[in-house]
Design a protein around this motif. Structure first.
Motif, PDB file in Angstrom:
ATOM      1  N   GLU A  35       0.836  -1.213   0.000  1.00  0.00           N
ATOM      2  CA  GLU A  35       0.000   0.000   0.000  1.00  0.00           C
ATOM      3  C   GLU A  35       0.864   1.253   0.000  1.00  0.00           C
ATOM      4  OE1 GLU A  35      -2.446  -0.676   3.415  1.00  0.00           O
ATOM      5  OE2 GLU A  35      -3.990  -1.769   2.268  1.00  0.00           O
ATOM      6  N   ASN A  36       1.965   1.234   0.746  1.00  0.00           N
ATOM      7  CA  ASN A  36       2.886   2.380   0.755  1.00  0.00           C
ATOM      8  C   ASN A  36       3.530   2.586  -0.615  1.00  0.00           C
ATOM      9  OD1 ASN A  36       2.425   2.991   3.443  1.00  0.00           O
ATOM     10  ND2 ASN A  36       4.126   1.757   4.191  1.00  0.00           N
ATOM     11  N   ALA A  37       3.842   1.471  -1.288  1.00  0.00           N
ATOM     12  CA  ALA A  37       4.434   1.565  -2.627  1.00  0.00           C
ATOM     13  C   ALA A  37       3.433   2.159  -3.608  1.00  0.00           C
ATOM     14  CB  ALA A  37       4.889   0.184  -3.106  1.00  0.00           C
ATOM     15  N   GLN A  38       2.170   1.763  -3.480  1.00  0.00           N
ATOM     16  CA  GLN A  38       1.129   2.348  -4.327  1.00  0.00           C
ATOM     17  C   GLN A  38       1.077   3.866  -4.149  1.00  0.00           C
ATOM     18  OE1 GLN A  38      -2.384   0.135  -3.022  1.00  0.00           O
ATOM     19  NE2 GLN A  38      -2.620  -0.638  -5.098  1.00  0.00           N
ATOM     20  N   LYS A  39       1.110   4.289  -2.897  1.00  0.00           N
ATOM     21  CA  LYS A  39       1.068   5.718  -2.602  1.00  0.00           C
ATOM     22  C   LYS A  39       2.265   6.433  -3.231  1.00  0.00           C
ATOM     23  CE  LYS A  39       1.053   9.044   1.230  1.00  0.00           C
ATOM     24  NZ  LYS A  39       1.125   9.214   2.712  1.00  0.00           N
ATOM     25  N   SER A  40       3.445   5.843  -3.117  1.00  0.00           N
ATOM     26  CA  SER A  40       4.658   6.449  -3.688  1.00  0.00           C
ATOM     27  C   SER A  40       4.567   6.536  -5.205  1.00  0.00           C
ATOM     28  CB  SER A  40       5.891   5.629  -3.294  1.00  0.00           C
ATOM     29  OG  SER A  40       6.150   5.742  -1.912  1.00  0.00           O
ATOM     30  N   GLN A  41       3.993   5.500  -5.817  1.00  0.00           N
ATOM     31  CA  GLN A  41       3.857   5.502  -7.276  1.00  0.00           C
ATOM     32  C   GLN A  41       2.886   6.591  -7.729  1.00  0.00           C
ATOM     33  OE1 GLN A  41       2.815   1.363  -7.539  1.00  0.00           O
ATOM     34  NE2 GLN A  41       4.812   0.805  -8.379  1.00  0.00           N
ATOM     35  N   ARG A  42       1.795   6.759  -7.004  1.00  0.00           N
ATOM     36  CA  ARG A  42       0.840   7.823  -7.361  1.00  0.00           C
ATOM     37  C   ARG A  42       1.489   9.205  -7.195  1.00  0.00           C
ATOM     38  NH1 ARG A  42      -2.993   4.292  -4.508  1.00  0.00           N
ATOM     39  NH2 ARG A  42      -4.382   3.348  -6.051  1.00  0.00           N
TER      40      ARG A  42
ATOM     41  N   SER B 275      11.373  11.420  -5.740  1.00  0.00           N
ATOM     42  CA  SER B 275      10.233  10.519  -5.902  1.00  0.00           C
ATOM     43  C   SER B 275      10.676   9.161  -6.427  1.00  0.00           C
ATOM     44  CB  SER B 275       9.206  11.131  -6.865  1.00  0.00           C
ATOM     45  OG  SER B 275       8.515  12.192  -6.269  1.00  0.00           O
ATOM     46  N   ALA B 276      11.586   9.176  -7.396  1.00  0.00           N
ATOM     47  CA  ALA B 276      12.076   7.924  -7.970  1.00  0.00           C
ATOM     48  C   ALA B 276      12.795   7.082  -6.917  1.00  0.00           C
ATOM     49  CB  ALA B 276      13.022   8.217  -9.137  1.00  0.00           C
ATOM     50  N   LEU B 277      13.586   7.729  -6.082  1.00  0.00           N
ATOM     51  CA  LEU B 277      14.295   7.010  -5.024  1.00  0.00           C
ATOM     52  C   LEU B 277      13.305   6.430  -4.015  1.00  0.00           C
ATOM     53  CD1 LEU B 277      16.941   6.156  -3.709  1.00  0.00           C
ATOM     54  CD2 LEU B 277      17.001   8.375  -2.548  1.00  0.00           C
ATOM     55  N   ASP B 278      12.267   7.184  -3.705  1.00  0.00           N
ATOM     56  CA  ASP B 278      11.255   6.706  -2.762  1.00  0.00           C
ATOM     57  C   ASP B 278      10.550   5.474  -3.305  1.00  0.00           C
ATOM     58  OD1 ASP B 278       9.732   6.984  -0.302  1.00  0.00           O
ATOM     59  OD2 ASP B 278       8.054   7.574  -1.568  1.00  0.00           O
TER      60      ASP B 278
ATOM     61  N   ALA C 247      11.778   1.375 -13.793  1.00  0.00           N
ATOM     62  CA  ALA C 247      12.786   1.577 -14.836  1.00  0.00           C
ATOM     63  C   ALA C 247      12.409   2.696 -15.802  1.00  0.00           C
ATOM     64  CB  ALA C 247      13.001   0.277 -15.606  1.00  0.00           C
ATOM     65  N   THR C 248      11.102   2.929 -16.003  1.00  0.00           N
ATOM     66  CA  THR C 248      10.693   3.981 -16.946  1.00  0.00           C
ATOM     67  C   THR C 248      11.008   5.380 -16.426  1.00  0.00           C
ATOM     68  OG1 THR C 248       8.423   4.113 -16.046  1.00  0.00           O
ATOM     69  CG2 THR C 248       8.813   2.554 -17.860  1.00  0.00           C
TER      70      THR C 248
END
Length: 210
Positions: free
Chosen positions: A39-46, A87-90, A148-149
């Motif tokens: 769920e945290n990864a989803q938040k970071s991706q958004r 953001s990418a690092l997160d 990677a993108t």
């Protein structure tokens, strides 16, 4: 040097195990931690989607420059790049954290299969473990592809910020206009890959929460 990294790896592994043990004592198991981390990864991706979209808006404003403070435009461009890099690092760190707990969960699950006396329950648990592993592998691949993108976009944004830093004139803006289409395509692909990863996360979470 090799011994140093081995010792560091062992220390980190020991810290993780101590953390999982402490959490289990208060009723929070590896499966629960995995759910939280996905769920945290989803938040970071958004958040990364929003940040890279913001960077595209700033770059669009930059190439439409028609007089004004170019130094300010450079600072805005650099700030957007810095925020995208963060953001990418997160996102990367969030995915790394998922990998850590998932590996620990599957290892524990596999070991505990040996403790069953009821063979029917054991087979059902084996089946669920296999299913969860397959879905997790699909999730991880999708997340890493999305991660990677971000790299080609970061490289382009950095190049543009550096170029602008040393060429604060209208001619520099003209040179950067040719880069806009490529960055726009790369960010559109990034957003699409992030959406795939988020959707895959939802499917995986549904399985874990059953």
């Amino acid at each position: 040097m090799a011994k140093f990294w081995l010792v560091l790896l062992l220390l980190l592994s020991g810290c993780q195990q101590a953390y999982y043990s402490t959490m289990e004592k208060v009723g929070v198991h590896k499966r629960d931690i995995l759910v939280d981390r996905v769920e945290n990864a989803q938040k970071s991706q958004r958040e990364a989607q929003e940040q890279f979209s913001s960077a595209l808006e700033q770059f669009s404003a930059l190439v439409k420059y028609d007089g004004g403070d170019l130094q300010r435009q450079y600072k805005l461009t650099q700030a957007e790049y810095d925020a995208c890099e963060k953001s990418a690092l997160d996102v990367k760190n969030r995915i790394d954290a998922i990998e850590q707990v998932a590996e620990a969960l599957f290892k524990e699950w596999q070991q505990e299969l040996k403790e069953y006396s009821n063979q029917s329950l054991k087979r059902d648990s084996e089946r669920k473990l296999s299913q969860t592993r397959r879905q997790y592998t699909s999730l991880l691949v999708t997340m890493r592809q999305a991660e990677a993108t971000m790299q080609p976009v970061l490289s382009s944004l950095k190049d543009n910020a550096l170029y602008l830093k040393h060429n604060l004139n209208a001619q520099a803006i003209g040179a950067l206009k040719g880069e806009f289409g490529s960055i726009e395509r790369d960010i559109s692909r990034l957003l699409a890959e992030m959406n795939k990863a988020i959707a895959e996360s939802e499917r995986f979470l549904t399985t874990l929460k059953q």
